[in-house]
Design an enzyme around this catalytic site. Structure first.
Site, PDB file in Angstrom:
ATOM      1  N   CYS A  77       0.835  -1.209   0.000  1.00  0.00           N
ATOM      2  CA  CYS A  77       0.000   0.000   0.000  1.00  0.00           C
ATOM      3  C   CYS A  77       0.869   1.258   0.000  1.00  0.00           C
ATOM      4  CB  CYS A  77      -0.918  -0.025   1.223  1.00  0.00           C
ATOM      5  SG  CYS A  77      -1.815   1.510   1.498  1.00  0.00           S
ATOM      6  N   CYS A 117      -0.086   3.973   2.548  1.00  0.00           N
ATOM      7  CA  CYS A 117       0.292   3.555   3.906  1.00  0.00           C
ATOM      8  C   CYS A 117       1.711   4.011   4.227  1.00  0.00           C
ATOM      9  CB  CYS A 117       0.201   2.042   4.051  1.00  0.00           C
ATOM     10  SG  CYS A 117      -1.451   1.357   3.825  1.00  0.00           S
TER      11      CYS A 117
END
Length: 335
Positions: free
Chosen positions: A82, A85
């Site tokens: 991700c 993230c």
């Protein structure tokens, strides 16, 4: 990741990413007295251990549910693939550190531990959920800016200036001569915020006063370059530079004898001013330098005035000796 292809969505959940409260992750902790942690326990050391940690499905009850009965806990759901993230996590960690221990951060890799995210109905990541009193109470999704994260933490009651309060306590202890307590508080602050400039400068000052100049210098080397001009750092560096100069000045009794024989021996008076300052006699140091300025303002390329300004920086703008001498200097220069 969309709501449609998120493998962590709860079947039948049509909330479009709304974070559900009331999920039961385990029995309540028994006989625990709620309360906020202090910055440090002076006997047992800082209480900030585990401020940021990784959690698993097995440890979730202890790390989040039980811990949230003491103070808010943020859970960061993330995955290695991700990209957002990776943007959010360092900003989130910094905000938690700056909150001074009133909130904790638990990170959960949803690839390795998908069950909790599934129970919470996480629709996309990164997702951050706040827990208080054993229950999820708020949250946000996406790589939001730092200012928004701080507002989120403040809303939870995790804001406040604990670090500032601790710094004031440490300074008060040092001013009262309790160097040990001051050093313990500064050390505790640095365990939570390793780059906290005022704590670095304060502890360096204590080490320098204790005759450990090398350790003080090593501590100042940890100050980030962008904060190297901070007033507290400049003050201790100025003190250390002055001490190096004083070490080469010679015998104060011999200098006093020279001055007694010739009151216009400005070099002897200048050197005595530096020695007086090194020994903590600030008013005496200022008087010597002001005397030189009054008698011969241009002596040694205005060295007395330049040194007095350097002392002001080392003493700090609010020091009584600085305030008094600055007023007298202004009268000499502008009268």
């Amino acid at each position: 990741m969309s709501t449609r292809d998120n493998p962590y969505a709860v079947p039948g959940d049509t909330a479009g990413g709304t974070m559900r409260a009331g999920v039961d992750f385990g029995a309540p902790e028994q006989s625990r007295t709620p309360g906020r942690p202090s910055l440090l326990d002076l006997e047992n050391g800082p209480v900030a251990e585990g401020l940021i940690k990784e959690a698993s499905t097995a440890s979730f009850t202890a790390d989040v549910i039980q811990e949230s009965r003491r103070q808010p806990v943020l859970v960061d759901f993330w995955a290695p693939w991700c990209g957002p993230c990776k943007q959010l996590t360092p900003v989130l960690e910094q905000a938690v550190r700056q909150a001074g221990g009133k909130v904790r951060l638990v990170k959960m890799n949803i690839d390795e531990h998908p069950a909790i995210a599934g129970q919470l109905g996480i629709q996309s990541i990164p997702a951050v959920i706040a827990f208080k009193d054993g229950q999820p109470v708020d949250g946000f999704m996406g790589a939001v800016p730092e200012s928004q994260i701080k507002q989120f933490i403040d809303k939870l009651g995790g804001g406040g200036d604990r670090i500032g309060e601790a710094l004031e306590t440490a300074k008060a202890a040092a001013d009262e001569g309790d160097s040990q307590t001051a050093a313990q508080i500064y050390s505790a602050i640095l365990q939570e915020e390793p780059d906290q400039v005022d704590a670095l400068a304060g502890l360096a000052g204590l080490l320098f006063d204790a005759g450990q100049a090398d350790k003080a210098a090593a501590l100042l080397d940890r100050v980030p370059a962008a904060k190297s001009d901070a007033p507290a750092v400049a003050a201790i560096r100025a003190r250390m530079a002055l001490a190096e100069q004083v070490a080469a000045l010679g015998d104060p009794e011999a200098l006093a004898a020279r001055l007694e024989a010739d009151p216009d021996d400005h070099q002897a008076r200048f050197d005595l001013a530096l020695i007086a300052n090194a020994q903590g006699r600030r008013e005496e140091a200022a008087e010597h330098l002001l005397h030189i300025i009054r008698k011969d303002r241009s002596w040694n390329d205005d060295a007395a005035r330049a040194k007095l300004l350097e002392l002001f920086e080392a003493w700090g703008p609010g020091d009584p000796a600085t305030l008094s001498a600055r007023r007298r200097l202004s009268s000499l220069l502008f009268s």
